[in-house]
Enzyme design. Structure first.
Site, PDB file in Angstrom:
ATOM      1  N   LYS A 269       0.836  -1.191   0.000  1.00 53.90           N
ATOM      2  CA  LYS A 269       0.000   0.000   0.000  1.00 53.90           C
ATOM      3  C   LYS A 269       0.880   1.254   0.000  1.00 53.90           C
ATOM      4  O   LYS A 269       1.982   1.250   0.560  1.00 53.90           O
ATOM      5  CB  LYS A 269      -0.875   0.036   1.258  1.00 53.90           C
ATOM      6  CG  LYS A 269      -1.921  -1.048   1.368  1.00 53.90           C
ATOM      7  CD  LYS A 269      -2.661  -0.928   2.694  1.00 53.90           C
ATOM      8  CE  LYS A 269      -3.695  -2.027   2.887  1.00 53.90           C
ATOM      9  NZ  LYS A 269      -4.870  -1.838   2.023  1.00 53.90           N
ATOM     10  N   ARG A 343     -10.237 -11.917   2.089  1.00 53.04           N
ATOM     11  CA  ARG A 343     -11.105 -12.964   1.532  1.00 53.04           C
ATOM     12  C   ARG A 343     -10.426 -14.326   1.556  1.00 53.04           C
ATOM     13  O   ARG A 343     -11.092 -15.356   1.632  1.00 53.04           O
ATOM     14  CB  ARG A 343     -11.518 -12.568   0.118  1.00 53.04           C
ATOM     15  CG  ARG A 343     -10.382 -12.433  -0.873  1.00 53.04           C
ATOM     16  CD  ARG A 343     -10.723 -11.594  -2.080  1.00 53.04           C
ATOM     17  NE  ARG A 343     -10.891 -10.193  -1.736  1.00 53.04           N
ATOM     18  CZ  ARG A 343     -11.211  -9.243  -2.610  1.00 53.04           C
ATOM     19  NH1 ARG A 343     -11.377  -9.541  -3.890  1.00 53.04           N
ATOM     20  NH2 ARG A 343     -11.346  -7.994  -2.225  1.00 53.04           N
TER      21      ARG A 343
END
Length: 529
Positions: A269, A343
């Protein structure tokens, strides 16, 4: 600042504002209807009825308003008059703001004037205003005590019972516990520390957790959880707390995403996006605190809290783009974005809940996608479910609990192709980020149960409501308990739960999961909250 002890009471103790400050909060219609006599015990002799009545006439909520009754020692605050259909009629968000703005210093009292169905949401709203975590060096010695007292109005206006206030005490503690875990930085709240938090809750509830950690995850086939967390100093872990009361006939799992810090992995990020990523364990924090409240309040069904704990770190062992992981479901996943890690761990968690815990109702809770905030905003979590009635039940429970949520599209046949891979069963990130990415992320999790999963699956994306400003909110603790309130022994929770929910079972439909025909065959929800 000092540590605040929060207490709840169903009656008003006689006090004097000169000695203990008081904040009175309610809707203008309720404050006006109850009058001075309802709060006389908190104001006499410092504030008389003429002063109180004059203050009421001066209040002009737009959306809220406050007026001092006696310097900063006694304040009267009113909640918004208007409330749209997608807002909680408890005005819980406004309660938190008013408490932060107007709560007196030192030991003090907060009086909430409300209807009985708003008591739980109001109590949790107050708890959000008093976070537990702080590393400030100017902490004051000792504790301040804030006592929250209730004046009940409306058709069911009898005072709260001892059992009611015990429930509020557990709920308030749960909200603050979840917020504390989310507020703590990863240096303090890494995976091993989180496991200790789970053990501590288990000890209070007399439950010993199941812990699968580190290399054992790899050996047992938890490829998603192990793959995400293997590069970190503290190993990933799957932890389970199980409540199995006598006579239970249903098995429910709450599965929480517990990424204690998310660098994004090798798809790292940027600086601004990495800030606040300590909050990526918000789903697991919610599940832990909600489980505490549910068990303490006599949950009557089998309830399993599944925690998927990992740090998405950068290092020589980090999962790479193009790697292919085999998840616990046996399905293979090509990694095209290491920053779509939540996920992966939840795919393992829900599969474990189905296969090993034999759960037919599975709810996963996660700070899953930044797109959630764009789709449903800062105050409403996003809901994706394979059942229309449960989708609506989440909305109903959200309005009743103050933890609001709103549905996203459920269309596997339209959206799951976003994960198409030439070399594996699926990729882990979408091809087109403009095509319902938050819905797609939920579908990825469901795919590991299978789109023909015969039970109930609910996905709650709480990425935005998990925090407000620089502080965690404890979002979801009340929501989960009200959503499953039919299984609670607590009257306050049970009374505002969507009716019929705990006894629902999936029925066969025409191939379109969650269609309205299937929904109409099920028991209708109570929606008046």
């Amino acid at each position: 600042m000092s540590v605040t002890e929060l207490r709840y009471s169903g009656s008003l103790l006689k006090t004097n504002p000169n000695e203990n400050g008081v904040l009175i909060i309610g809707q203008l219609k309720n404050i006006s209807a109850t009058g001075y006599d309802a709060v006389r015990a908190k104001l006499e002799p410092t504030v008389d009825h003429q002063t109180y009545n004059a203050a009421i006439t001066q209040l002009q909520p737009s959306p809220t308003d406050s007026i001092p009754l006696y310097f900063n020692k006694a304040t009267l605050s009113v909640l918004p008059t208007r409330c749209s259909r997608h807002n909680s009629t408890s005005r819980a968000l406004s309660i938190t703001r008013l408490v932060k703005q107007n709560c007196p210093s030192g030991d003090c009292f907060i009086v909430i004037i409300c209807e009985r169905q708003h008591v739980l949401a109001s109590a949790c709203a107050v708890a959000r205003a008093f976070p537990l975590f702080s590393c400030k060096s100017n902490k004051l010695p000792g504790q301040r005590i804030v006592t929250v007292e209730f004046v009940i109005v409306g058709n069911d206006a009898h005072p709260l019972s001892d059992a009611d206030t015990a429930c509020l005490q557990d709920a308030g503690y749960g909200v603050r516990l979840a917020a504390k875990i989310v507020d703590a930085p990863c240096a303090d709240m890494h995976t091993d520390t989180f496991v200790e938090e789970i053990k501590a809750v288990g000890a209070v509830l007399n439950i010993t957790p199941l812990i699968i950690r580190g290399e054992e995850l790899r050996e047992r086939g938890f490829g998603g959880l192990y793959g995400v967390g293997k590069a970190a100093t503290n190993p990933p872990a799957l932890v389970v707390l199980s409540h199995k009361p006598a006579g239970a006939t249903r098995s429910i799992a709450w599965v929480g995403k517990g990424i204690v810090f998310d660098t994004g992995g090798l798809c790292i990020k940027p600086k601004a996006s990495m800030l606040t990523m300590k909050r990526d364990c918000g789903g697991a924090a919610t599940v832990l605190a909600a489980f505490y409240l549910a068990v303490r309040q006599g949950f009557r069904d089998n309830l399993h809290a599944v925690f998927c704990l990992a740090e998405n770190a950068v290092g020589p062992l980090a999962c790479r783009p193009d790697d292919i992981l085999t998840l616990y479901s046996g399905r293979t996943v090509e990694i095209n974005n290491t920053d779509a890690e939540g996920r992966l761990v939840l795919g393992d968690g829900v599969t474990f809940a189905q296969r090993d815990l034999n759960c037919s109702i599975i709810v996963d809770v996660a700070t899953l996608t930044g797109a959630q905030g764009i789709a449903t905003g800062k105050y409403h979590a996003a809901v994706v479910s394979n059942d229309e009635q449960w989708e609506q039940a989440c909305v109903t429970a959200g309005l009743a609990s103050g933890d609001m949520c709103h549905p996203l599209p459920f269309s596997p046949e339209l959206h799951f192709s976003e994960f198409t891979s030439a070399v594996a069963d699926m990729k882990n990130s979408v091809a087109d980020r403009n095509n319902a990415p938050s819905s797609c992320a939920g579908l990825f999790i469901l795919s590991h149960l299978g789109f023909d999963f015969p039970g109930i699956w609910v996905h709650l994306d709480i990425a935005s409501p998990v925090a407000m400003g620089e502080r965690a909110t404890g979002y979801g603790v009340a929501l989960l308990n009200v959503l499953f309130g039919e299984a609670s022994s607590c009257d306050l929770i049970h009374a505002i739960a969507p009716t019929g929910l705990a006894s629902w079972a999936k029925v066969e439909d025409d191939g379109c999961n969650g269609n309205s025909e299937n929904g109409s065959a099920q028991k209708k929800l109570k929606t008046d909250v």
